[in-house]
Structure formats: C-alpha cells, structure tokens
Write an enzyme that holds these catalytic residues in place. Structure first.
Site, PDB file in Angstrom:
ATOM      1  N   ASP A  91      -1.678  70.477 -16.801  1.00 58.41           N
ATOM      2  CA  ASP A  91      -0.349  69.851 -16.444  1.00 58.41           C
ATOM      3  C   ASP A  91       1.045  70.180 -17.336  1.00 58.41           C
ATOM      4  OD1 ASP A  91       1.368  67.966 -15.993  1.00 58.41           O
ATOM      5  OD2 ASP A  91       0.133  66.204 -16.144  1.00 58.41           O
ATOM      6  N   ASP A  92       1.805  70.514 -16.808  1.00 57.08           N
ATOM      7  CA  ASP A  92       2.832  70.892 -18.353  1.00 57.08           C
ATOM      8  C   ASP A  92       2.395  72.047 -19.612  1.00 57.08           C
ATOM      9  OD1 ASP A  92       3.914  69.297 -16.632  1.00 57.08           O
ATOM     10  OD2 ASP A  92       4.160  67.884 -18.427  1.00 57.08           O
ATOM     11  N   CYS A 137       5.976  67.889 -11.232  1.00 61.52           N
ATOM     12  CA  CYS A 137       4.129  67.354 -10.677  1.00 61.52           C
ATOM     13  C   CYS A 137       4.434  66.975 -10.196  1.00 61.52           C
ATOM     14  CB  CYS A 137       3.519  66.381 -11.663  1.00 61.52           C
ATOM     15  SG  CYS A 137       2.478  65.381 -12.064  1.00 61.52           S
ATOM     16  N   ARG A 161       1.940  69.476  -7.009  1.00 62.66           N
ATOM     17  CA  ARG A 161       0.480  68.973  -6.456  1.00 62.66           C
ATOM     18  C   ARG A 161       0.377  68.580  -4.146  1.00 62.66           C
ATOM     19  NH1 ARG A 161      -1.580  66.747 -11.423  1.00 62.66           N
ATOM     20  NH2 ARG A 161      -0.276  67.778 -12.759  1.00 62.66           N
ATOM     21  N   LYS A 202      -5.685  63.499 -12.636  1.00 64.93           N
ATOM     22  CA  LYS A 202      -4.893  63.157 -12.977  1.00 64.93           C
ATOM     23  C   LYS A 202      -4.226  62.776 -10.916  1.00 64.93           C
ATOM     24  CE  LYS A 202       0.291  63.654 -13.184  1.00 64.93           C
ATOM     25  NZ  LYS A 202       1.392  64.477 -14.064  1.00 64.93           N
ATOM     26  N   HIS A 211      -1.320  60.647  -9.457  1.00 62.37           N
ATOM     27  CA  HIS A 211      -0.257  61.535  -8.488  1.00 62.37           C
ATOM     28  C   HIS A 211       0.713  61.582  -7.571  1.00 62.37           C
ATOM     29  CE1 HIS A 211       4.063  61.952 -11.111  1.00 62.37           C
ATOM     30  NE2 HIS A 211       3.761  60.840 -10.848  1.00 62.37           N
ATOM     31  N   SER A 234       1.478  59.868 -14.256  1.00 60.75           N
ATOM     32  CA  SER A 234       1.142  60.548 -15.399  1.00 60.75           C
ATOM     33  C   SER A 234       0.803  59.619 -16.419  1.00 60.75           C
ATOM     34  CB  SER A 234       2.370  61.607 -15.582  1.00 60.75           C
ATOM     35  OG  SER A 234       2.423  61.889 -14.641  1.00 60.75           O
ATOM     36  N   HIS A 253       0.369  67.055 -21.414  1.00 59.79           N
ATOM     37  CA  HIS A 253       1.428  66.316 -20.446  1.00 59.79           C
ATOM     38  C   HIS A 253       1.091  65.822 -21.794  1.00 59.79           C
ATOM     39  CE1 HIS A 253       4.129  63.616 -18.875  1.00 59.79           C
ATOM     40  NE2 HIS A 253       4.316  64.206 -17.519  1.00 59.79           N
ATOM     41  N   ASP A 277       0.801  73.015 -13.150  1.00 63.76           N
ATOM     42  CA  ASP A 277       1.298  72.398 -12.334  1.00 63.76           C
ATOM     43  C   ASP A 277       2.864  72.027 -12.045  1.00 63.76           C
ATOM     44  OD1 ASP A 277       1.794  70.573 -14.411  1.00 63.76           O
ATOM     45  OD2 ASP A 277       2.345  68.827 -12.915  1.00 63.76           O
ATOM     46  N   ASN A 278       3.210  72.830 -13.817  1.00 66.99           N
ATOM     47  CA  ASN A 278       4.753  73.422 -13.487  1.00 66.99           C
ATOM     48  C   ASN A 278       4.460  73.790 -15.138  1.00 66.99           C
ATOM     49  OD1 ASN A 278       5.196  70.059 -13.506  1.00 66.99           O
ATOM     50  ND2 ASN A 278       5.789  71.363 -16.057  1.00 66.99           N
ATOM     51  N   LYS A 303      10.008  73.577 -17.776  1.00 75.28           N
ATOM     52  CA  LYS A 303       9.903  72.652 -16.263  1.00 75.28           C
ATOM     53  C   LYS A 303      11.181  71.583 -16.032  1.00 75.28           C
ATOM     54  CE  LYS A 303       7.489  67.285 -16.481  1.00 75.28           C
ATOM     55  NZ  LYS A 303       6.759  66.928 -17.010  1.00 75.28           N
TER      56      LYS A 303
HETATM   57 MG    MG Z   1       3.588  68.173 -14.655  1.00 69.92          MG
END
Ligand code: MG
Length: 461
Positions: A35-36, A75, A79, A132, A134, A157, A231, A283-284, A304
């Site tokens: 994540d991130d 995010c 996903r 996660k 989300h 998150s 994240h 994810d980003n 991001k």
């Molecule tokens: Mg993210």
C-alpha cells in the site's frame, strides 16, 4: 529410416509433453499488494537505503516489470480494478470529491462485479483475502460476498477511524501513538480486535498466509494478500523497528520484504513453487506529502494521487520458477491484466458479457512473446487525464497529487517520450503531431465505448 525414427521420437515427446500438461494441477495464484509503495522503494528498483533481499531475489528469479501501471492513483479504485480486471469507472468505484471509500461511505464494490476470487472459486479454488480490503463494508461488497471463503484483516485504511483528539500531524510522525486509531481487525466479517495492534499486522498477515498455503497443498488456491503498509501511520514490529537506514518507512518495507521471503519459502517447502504464480506490486505511488514517511517514486514525477507516472507506475514482480524465465520486461503491462492472466493459467473461461480492460499476459510470461501495442488510460476519479501508447504519453489534464499543483487542462495536450524522459519534463507535442493524433483517436474510441457504473464513493452525509 533415420528421419522416420526421429519423427516418431518427436511425436512421442510431444504426446508425453501434452500428457504432462493436461495432468498438471491447476496453478495457484498469490497476489501481494503493498500500500503506497513507490517505484523507487525496492533494492531491485534502485533503492539504496532500504534492504529488500527477498524481493530482489524474487526479481532475479522471475520477471521484473519496468513499465507496470495500476489503474488509479489512489487506493479504492486501484483495488477494484485489480480484482475485477476493469477500469474503476465501469464499477463506479472512483470519485471526484471522495476519491476512496470512507467508513461512512454508502457504496462499495457492486455485488454484480466478478472478482478473480469469484471466477477461480467457481473452478474449485480455495480463496482467501488477507490484509486491507477497502472495497466496502456493506452487504454485497465485503470479502466473503466477493468470492473469498476466508478473510483476515482491516476493512479500510489504517489511518481511518482516528480517535478524537489525535494530535495533528500524528499520521506523519515517526512514532505515531499506537492507540491513536480505532480501526478493527476482522476475521471472516467479525471484529476480533479493536483497535487493531498495528505493530504486529505484517507478522500476523504473514502467519495467516503461510498457514493458508500449508492447508491447501492439494487444492488449487488463490490468495490475495493486501498489506496495510507502508501506508501511514507506519508501524513495524520490534524485530524491524529502527533497523533500516530509511526511518520507520524503510522499517515497514523491510518487514514486507521479510514477509515475501516467508511466503516464497513456504511455497518451496511444500514444493509448490513451480505451480504457483506469485505477483508482487503496489496499489499506487508514494504519498509524497508525508515527507520521510512517504517513500520515493525514484526517477518518476510526482506520486500518489497524481496521473504523472510517479502516481501510477509502481514496482511489479512475477515469479513462478521453472515456468517464468528470469528477465526484465519493459513491456507496458497493467494491473487489470492479472484478471485474464490468472483465469487463463487456471483454464477458466472469461465471464460472458463483461467488458474487461486487461489482456492475458501468459504468452509474455511463459513464452517471452512480445505483447501487442495498446493504449493505456490514466484516470483521476472519473475523468481521463492522460493516455500512453508505446513510449509516448499525452496529458490532457494535469493535477498534483495532494494540492501541490492545481488542476490544469492542456490544449494542445502535453506529450512526453517516457523512454527518453521518464521524469516527464520535456514537452515534445509540437514536434510530434502525428503521435498526438494517434493517442487522441485511441482516447475517442475508448470513451465512445465506456459505460460508467453507478457511483459508489459518496458518503452518507
Ligand atoms: Mg494506497
């Protein structure tokens, strides 16, 4: 005579090879989603202060993609696209104002959307989500409603559900208060701990993943492991906290690297490595406004939240020793490709009547064939901001990730050659009108065929 004998031997070897293929068990699929995590945050992508020996080994043994994109700069839509193989606009899982789902959002991944888990489960796969989610907390959108037999992790998150009175800036603090957030840890839809002890999440996700692998040695499985980190707020376990040269951000990435090592080791131990496709990606891009808590996009522009490459081009590794040859691929590949790729490798038919935006990567992964040239569209929420074909990327609208640069339409569009200029710094639109025209035509065709879904990200308030 000799020739006949050769042909007979060749025929027999083909028959034997075919027999071996048809008798082979269906491959397992593991998608690991950080994540991130930014383009420049792994050793195999040039990071110098973060040690990632397990991911570097995975890269050396598999394919490391240099030009892999996710379908969104934040995010939730990213996903949704990964799991459905569709641009988020089609499922309504993107928005202009609310750009991700919040605990008070009324929508979620619509029940009619078909996830990889649903498609594979119908073909005898065991399915599990860890980490996660989300993609919605209401009936119809939750992991168990979307094809997963089991689920262990956070519903959204780790910075949502902040407790009242949390000191400002806590999110980006190197030592965030461990009890500052009230986010629950859930198993199969039920809260088992609240607030979740975030310092042990990576460890517990990993234990769950290793157990799931061990429990399904004889049944094909699909595991979607969506890590909570890096994240913010960032938490590492005692074994990793303070150990990297890149602060708490580096600590959490090094713990993710350890986690990947554990999973690949479990596959080797069970002798499943040659029959399991493992994909690792993010994810980003990195959340740059978090400063040292926010990772790095390496040579790419912005991070991001932005449709500059730093927001959507991320690390991606694919591993299946003995089946996927070690290589570095500069083919344009994207997250929505994993849906048709997983189904193809599993021998599962694509769902009827569903507009898919990815292609099957198996010929490239297993036979090193070149993929067809195709346009890739960069959305921010529901609006198309940019398009890439080959090395060329045109921006019709630009905007910084988080307030760093206001929204700006461009007429004529900006044009960059990403091979020569990965930082998107030299606009060459004036020199290449024919390229712009080709990209504009691709956008027109795409938009004429796009059917947006019902918007899902609006809050209840
Ligand atoms: Mg993210």
């Amino acid at each position: 005579m000799k020739r006949k004998k050769f042909l007979l031997l060749r025929f027999l070897s083909v028959v034997l090879a075919c027999g071996a293929v048809s008798a082979a068990p269906k491959p397992n699929v593991i998608l690991i989603f950080a994540d991130d995590l930014g383009y420049g945050d792994l050793g195999c992508y040039g990071a110098e202060k973060i040690r990632t020996p397990h991911l570097d080994r995975m890269a050396a043994e598999g394919v490391r993609f240099t030009d892999f994109y996710v379908a969104a700069e934040v995010c939730t839509p990213s996903r949704a696209a990964l799991l459905t193989g569709r641009y988020p606009l089609r499922s309504g899982m993107c928005g202009n104002v609310e750009r991700v789902l919040f605990p008070n959002s009324k929508g979620g991944l619509p029940p009619g959307e078909i996830t990889i888990a649903e498609a594979l489960r119908g073909s005898g796969y065991a399915t599990m989500h860890i980490g996660k989610w989300h993609l919605g907390i209401h009936e119809g959108s939750r992991p168990l409603d979307q094809g997963f037999e089991h689920s262990f992790g956070l519903p959204y998150s780790n910075d949502m559900d902040a407790k009242p009175g949390l000191p400002k800036g806590s999110t980006s603090s190197a030592t965030p208060p461990a009890d500052g957030w009230n986010v629950p840890l859930m198993r199969d839809g039920k809260i088992i701990e609240q607030p979740a002890d975030q310092t042990t999440l990576t460890k517990r996700y990993t234990e769950e993943a290793v157990k799931f692998i061990g429990d399904h040695k004889t049944q094909p499985f699909f595991l979607y492991l969506a890590h909570t980190f890096p994240h913010v707020p960032l938490f590492a376990s005692a074994d990793f906290k303070g150990k990297s040269k890149a602060g708490i951000y580096g600590d959490t990435v090094e713990e993710l690297d350890w986690s990947v090592g554990q999973i690949l080791e479990a596959l080797r131990k069970e002798n499943l490595q040659e029959n399991t496709l493992v994909v690792f990606t993010s994810d980003n891009g990195p959340w740059l406004i978090m400063g040292e808590q926010g990772g790095s996009a390496g040579p790419l522009r912005d991070g991001k939240g932005s449709t500059w490459d730093g927001g959507m081009r991320v690390p991606c590794l694919a591993w299946m020793p003995g089946r996927i040859k070690p290589s570095v691929s500069s083919q344009l590949v994207q997250a929505m490709d994993w849906f048709p790729t997983a189904l193809s490798m599993a021998g599962v038919k694509l769902p009827d009547g569903v507009a898919l935006d990815g292609i099957n990567l198996s010929p490239h992964l297993l036979e090193s064939l070149t993929l067809p040239e195709r346009p890739y569209f960069f959305y921010r929420g529901p609006q198309l901001f940019a398009c890439r074909i080959g090395p060329w990327k045109a921006h019709f609208v630009t905007q910084g990730g988080y307030g760093s640069q206001p929204k700006k339409p461009h007429e004529p569009p900006l044009l960059y050659h990403l091979g020569d200029d990965p930082a998107e710094s030299k606009d060459v639109a004036a020199q290449h009108p024919e390229v712009l025209k080709k990209i504009q035509q691709a956008v027109q065709t795409h938009q004429s065929q796009m059917v947006p879904g019902v918007k899902q990200l609006k809050s209840n308030e």
